[in-house]
Write an enzyme that holds these catalytic residues in place. Structure first.
Site, PDB file in Angstrom:
ATOM      1  N   GLY A  72     -36.655 -41.777  32.990  1.00 43.67           N
ATOM      2  CA  GLY A  72     -37.492 -42.775  32.339  1.00 43.67           C
ATOM      3  C   GLY A  72     -38.623 -42.136  31.572  1.00 43.67           C
ATOM      4  N   GLY A 107     -46.011 -44.661  29.939  1.00 41.03           N
ATOM      5  CA  GLY A 107     -47.209 -44.337  29.187  1.00 41.03           C
ATOM      6  C   GLY A 107     -47.789 -43.007  29.631  1.00 41.03           C
ATOM      7  N   ASP A 140     -50.652 -53.150  33.982  1.00 34.23           N
ATOM      8  CA  ASP A 140     -49.407 -52.999  33.227  1.00 34.23           C
ATOM      9  C   ASP A 140     -48.222 -53.491  34.044  1.00 34.23           C
ATOM     10  OD1 ASP A 140     -47.934 -52.452  31.001  1.00 34.23           O
ATOM     11  OD2 ASP A 140     -47.817 -50.293  31.331  1.00 34.23           O
TER      12      ASP A 140
END
Ligand SMILES: *[C@@H]1O[C@H](CO)[C@@H](O)[C@H](O)[C@H]1NC(C)=O
Ligand SMILES: *[C@@H]1O[C@H](CO)[C@@H](O)[C@H](O)[C@H]1NC(C)=O
Ligand SMILES: *[C@@H]1O[C@H](CO)[C@@H](O)[C@H](O)[C@H]1NC(C)=O
Ligand SMILES: *[C@@H]1O[C@H](CO)[C@@H](O)[C@H](O)[C@H]1NC(C)=O
Ligand SMILES: *[C@@H]1O[C@H](CO)[C@@H](O)[C@H](O)[C@H]1NC(C)=O
Length: 949
Positions: free
Chosen positions: A628, A631, A745
């Site tokens: 993956g 950020g 987030d």
């Protein structure tokens, strides 16, 4: 260490340090003094150049000064560009400009600079762009400019320059663009200019040029635009050889006192625009058909006679045909307006007023997109022609309008105005606010007369040249000005994926540079453009302008930093050494160890890994181990030496932070344990790397499951349990962590599922770990005011006020609930899930958008879940439930389910048995402010499932 050796060491260190300092380059001193002279001859009322007195031009980022990235052989940095566009500068140009010998771009456009053009500019052999347009320069053009053999663009338009056009310009063999329009240049156009074999655009309109039009111009092999309007070539003819200018796109010779016949231009394949109006041309109009590309043919106000040739028919791009005010006779061919297949949005104006035309050949039935003007012709009094009257009255042309952009309905919250944010007009994400770059732009010599049909093409052209998406460009307004020139205001928005909602400095510089270096691919249809301003407002104003572009490579900065560090270290070593010698006599072997000491803190419960262990676990961070990208950085699946499977998050360059801060955060994270949080196993802080090691979640992200990537589907009960698990994990962060952690987030891809499909919230605390970098790459001092999050999940109130609360996480989790319910993405095809579900709910269509893949479900449970999700996504934070309310309501829904498995009923019973509805209907506001909720009441029975090691 023996004493002499010690001294030797210090001496060597000193030498190193001096050498490094020398390697940290400075600007060529003669260029520094030249820049000082340039500044002192200018008046700078707005103090744009205030910083030109401090430090070094290239190293200290003097505004408008851009340097070469690398040091020249002479050991100095050199100025590459001078961009002083639109800075309200007056005064004069210093001859010292000629000392900037490696300059490529000299740009003083749109100021009020007066005086003469210094002939010394002719010494700058490397100059490519010389841009002095839009000032009050006077005097004549220096012959010396003809020496600029590398010059590709010379723009002196809109000044008060007089005197002749120097023959020496013929030597500008690389010149593509010669723009001297709107001055007072006089005399003959030198035939020698035909040597400029690369010349594309020759703009000499609005001067006092006289003499004859040189036929040699037709030898220019690449000429595309020839615009000479408003000069006085008294009695000169248009050389017939102009018909050989095979590359010509535009020929504009309006009001030049020309006589004789119109040459045959039919051989010019791409001719789009011909304006020969307001001359004294006579004779018949050549009958050969013009190029299919013709948009504009203006032959009005001459003495042309004969009949209208058929060659003007069937021109598919034609927008304007004016033959008014001539003495044309005969009949008007209906083919001018019949059988025309227009391009979309097209219009055609045919102006034949004030001629001697007496009949119409064909039907007088122009389609609605054709405006026909016949006033002042005998045909108007011809009673045999029906409906003639409406074409014989004088009409004024309506203004051109921008096609209506979809005026979005984004009333719910407005964009924060303090930073000049606004809605992106045609954003793929509804109501996306962002701060645009504002650009004043003008097409100096377009080859169209009517813009709307070309807007699409124009926008595509600009955005593809800028490497932007189409929606990022918006033409705010446009208007025609004399010339005709087309002025417009452009806005360029950051992409919707940009979480800051504004461009970073690198991107601003990139875009700005494309504009200011004329790096756009050439287009003859739109012609040359002018950059009127490039305005940096809002988030761009303070941070970007003063430091525009250092033009300095990272290497140099590293060298400077290294030199500074080396110096500091050696000086402090020297001082330490002296102090120690003085105070402690001969204990001179100290300090080295002290200097290289590393902060090392033992953090309970998490393991400190070495870089080697991490590399081994991931097969040297092989891309096949990558699972993956977040950020914070890339995420790898790793297998530790004890065969434990972990997820390793490796910070990217921008996410790295100070060691002390990093360890402080790890300490905080290491104390957070909850069955619904992904637990931190360890970290690595070595070799300039920062990594976080988490337990590995074999079932991936909730996003994968919702989108069907997993090939299996979650039934409604599982979805409810996942929702509850996530809510509990977040509740724990809000109430048990000290200080409270707001996730910031939350999204479906941050909710992971373990082997039993238990939801575990990931990436908590990372918003603190990865502070957003501002333009300079420095950590901003106001983290709280920077909006972070993922479009579609972002609390609108947070966006508006920049104030982060627990309710922002409630909003994002509400969006995840809506995804669970509908299987939709938060944003897809420009549709926002919150709005879609709200609309469906209000129109009683809720069940039509429930994800059919979840199997059967009790409808009253769905209804309650929808209500909860939509309340969580209310625009007003006050109306959203608290995370505690969310947990309670989900538990109460779960209890309504027929088969609730034991695990969940267990944990549920640990809470008060009051159902959500009776404990606090959200609206009637029996609130549970977090201060009144004691953590132990809530959580103690549930946590920690993973005990601290
Ligand atoms: C002119 O341009 C050429 C090609 O870009 C370059 O090699 C040459 O150095 C330039 N001349 C000067 C004086 O900068
Ligand atoms: C002229 O028309 C052709 C075909 O429509 C097109 O490919 C070409 O780009 C046009 N040229 C100009 C200068 O517009
Ligand atoms: C034609 O001439 C008249 C009188 O000089 C002028 O008013 C009018 O604007 C001219 N028409 C055009 C289309 O130039
Ligand atoms: C327009 O098209 C029609 C049918 O195709 C044809 O009969 C007519 O002659 C055409 N008119 C002109 C002026 O070309
Ligand atoms: C005329 O213009 C309208 C509006 O731009 C457009 O919808 C229509 O298709 C055009 N008609 C022709 C024949 O081009």
């Amino acid at each position: 260490m023996p004493k002499p050796m010690m001294y030797g060491c210090i001496f060597t260190f000193y030498c190193c340090c001096l050498a490094l300092l020398a390697a940290a380059q400075v600007t060529d001193p003669s260029e520094v003094s030249a820049l000082r002279d340039v500044r002192s001859s200018l008046d700078d009322p707005m103090k744009h150049l205030q910083n030109w007195s401090r430090g070094d031009p290239c190293v200290s980022n003097w505004p408008g000064v851009f340097c070469y990235d690398t040091v020249d052989l002479d050991g100095y940095l050199h100025v590459r560009d001078l961009h002083l566009l639109n800075m309200n500068l007056s005064g004069s140009l210093s001859p010292a400009l000629g000392k900037l010998t490696l300059l490529q771009i000299l740009d003083f456009m749109w100021n009020q600079i007066s005086g003469e053009i210094p002939k010394e500019i002719g010494n700058i052999a490397s100059l490519k762009l010389l841009l002095l347009n839009g000032n009050s320069l006077s005097g004549s053009l220096p012959d010396e400019l003809g020496n600029l053999s590398n010059l590709t663009r010379l723009q002196f338009d809109e000044n008060n320059i007089s005197g002749p056009l120097p023959k020496s310009f013929a030597n500008l063999s690389n010149l593509r663009h010669l723009h001297l329009n709107n001055n007072s240049i006089s005399g003959q156009i030198p035939p020698e200019l035909s040597n400029m074999s690369r010349l594309l655009h020759l703009l000499l309109d609005n001067n006092n040029l006289s003499g004859s039009l040189p036929r040699e111009i037709s030898y220019l092999p690449k000429l595309a635009i020839l615009q000479l309007d408003n000069n006085n070539f008294d009695g000169s003819e248009i050389p017939a050889t102009y018909g050989n200018l095979s590359t010509l796109s535009k020929l504009s010779l309006r009001n030049c006192s020309l006589v004789g016949q119109i040459p045959d231009l039919s051989r010019i394949q791409n001719l789009s625009y011909v304006d020969l109006s307001r001359n004294r041309l006579s004779g018949p109009i050549p009958s050969n058909k013009l190029s299919e590309n013709a948009t504009t043919i203006n032959l009005s106000n001459n003495n042309l006679n004969g009949s209208i040739p058929s060659g003007f028919s069937d021109l598919p791009s034609l927008q304007k045909l004016s033959l008014a005010n001539n003495t044309l006779t005969g009949s008007i061919p209906a083919s001018l307006w019949q059988n025309i297949t227009f391009i979309p949005n097209a219009k055609l104006t045919v102006d034949l007023q004030n001629n001697l035309l007496s009949t119409i050949a064909g039907q007088l039935n122009p389609p609605e997109n054709v405006t026909l003007r016949l006033g002042g012709n005998p045909v108007c009094s011809n009673a045999n022609v029906p409906n003639i009257a409406q074409f014989c009255i004088s009409q004024t042309q309506g203004d051109e309008q921008l096609p209506n952009s979809t005026n979005s309905t984004c009333p719910v919250y407005s964009c924060p105005t303090d930073n000049n944010y606004e809605y992106v007009p045609v954003s793929p994400v509804p109501c996306f606010c962002a701060a645009p770059l504002r650009i004043g732009y003008r097409l100096k010599s377009p080859s169209v007369s009517y813009f709307p049909p070309y807007i699409d093409l124009f926008e595509t052209y600009l955005t593809s040249s800028l490497k932007l998406e189409r929606y990022q460009l918006s033409i705010d307004s446009f208007s025609w000005e004399v010339g005709p020139r087309l002025r417009m205001y452009l806005k360029i928005f950051p992409p919707v994926s940009n979480q800051l909602h504004y461009f970073n400095a690198t991107e601003v510089q990139r875009i700005r540079r494309i504009y200011t270096s004329w790096d756009f691919p050439r287009t003859d249809l739109f012609g040359p453009y002018e950059l009127l301003n490039f305005t940096l407002l809002g988030p761009y104003s303070s941070s970007v302008l003063p430091t525009q572009n250092s033009g300095i490579s990272k290497g140099i900065i590293v060298a400077i930093v290294l030199a500074a560090v080396a110096c500091a270290v050696s000086i402090s070593a020297l001082i330490t050494f002296l102090i120690i010698r003085r105070s402690k006599g001969n204990q001179n072997s100290l300090s080295r160890k002290h200097l290289s000491s590393k902060i090392s803190i033992k953090i309970e419960g998490v393991k400190a890994f070495t870089f080697r262990q991490m590399a081994q676990a991931t097969n040297n961070f092989n891309s096949s181990s990558k699972v993956g990208q977040g950020g914070y950085g890339k995420v790898y699946k790793g297998i530790l030496s004890d065969h434990a499977v972990v997820a390793i998050k490796r910070a990217e360059e921008g996410s790295l932070q100070g060691q002390r801060e990093f360890l402080t955060e790890i300490k905080l994270l290491s104390r957070l344990h909850h069955r619904n949080l992904v637990s931190l196993v360890g970290y690595c802080d070595e070799e300039g790397e920062q990594m976080l090691v988490y337990e590995f979640m074999p079932n991936g992200t909730l996003r994968d499951w919702i989108s069907g990537k997993t090939k299996e589907y979650l039934n409604f009960g599982m979805r409810l349990r996942i929702a509850l698990g996530a809510a509990k994990g977040i509740l724990y962060l809000h109430t048990e962590a000290n200080p409270p952690v707001y996730h910031r987030d939350i999204k479906a891809s941050n909710i992971l599922l373990d082997s039993k499909l238990t939801a575990k919230v990931a990436d908590f605390g990372l918003s603190r770990l990865a502070p957003l970098l501002d333009e300079e790459g420095a950590v901003p001092h106001h983290v709280s005011t920077i909006v972070k999050g993922t479009p579609g999940y972002l609390d609108p109130e947070y966006f508006l006020t920049h104030k982060l609360t627990d309710k922002s996480d409630v909003y994002s989790l509400g969006v995840v609930f809506l995804e669970l319910l509908t299987g939709m993405q938060p944003i897809s095809h420009g549709k926002n899930i919150v709005r879609e579900v709200n609309m469906a709910n209000q129109s009683g269509m809720m069940f039509s958008i429930i994800d059919s893949k979840m199997g059967s479900y009790p409808s009253e449970c769905i209804e309650k879940f929808v209500t909860l999700a939509l309340m969580s996504c209310d625009d007003k934070p006050d109306r959203r439930p608290s995370m505690l309310d969310v947990v309670r309501e989900l538990e109460s829904i779960l209890r309504m389910m027929p088969e609730t498995d034991a695990l969940f009923s267990d944990t549920a019973s640990m809470y008060s048995s009051k159902s959500f509805a009776e404990s606090s209907s959200y609206a009637s506001r029996e609130r549970y402010p977090s201060s009144t909720v004691s953590g132990s009441d809530l959580i103690s029975g549930v946590v920690p499932t993973i005990s601290p090691r």
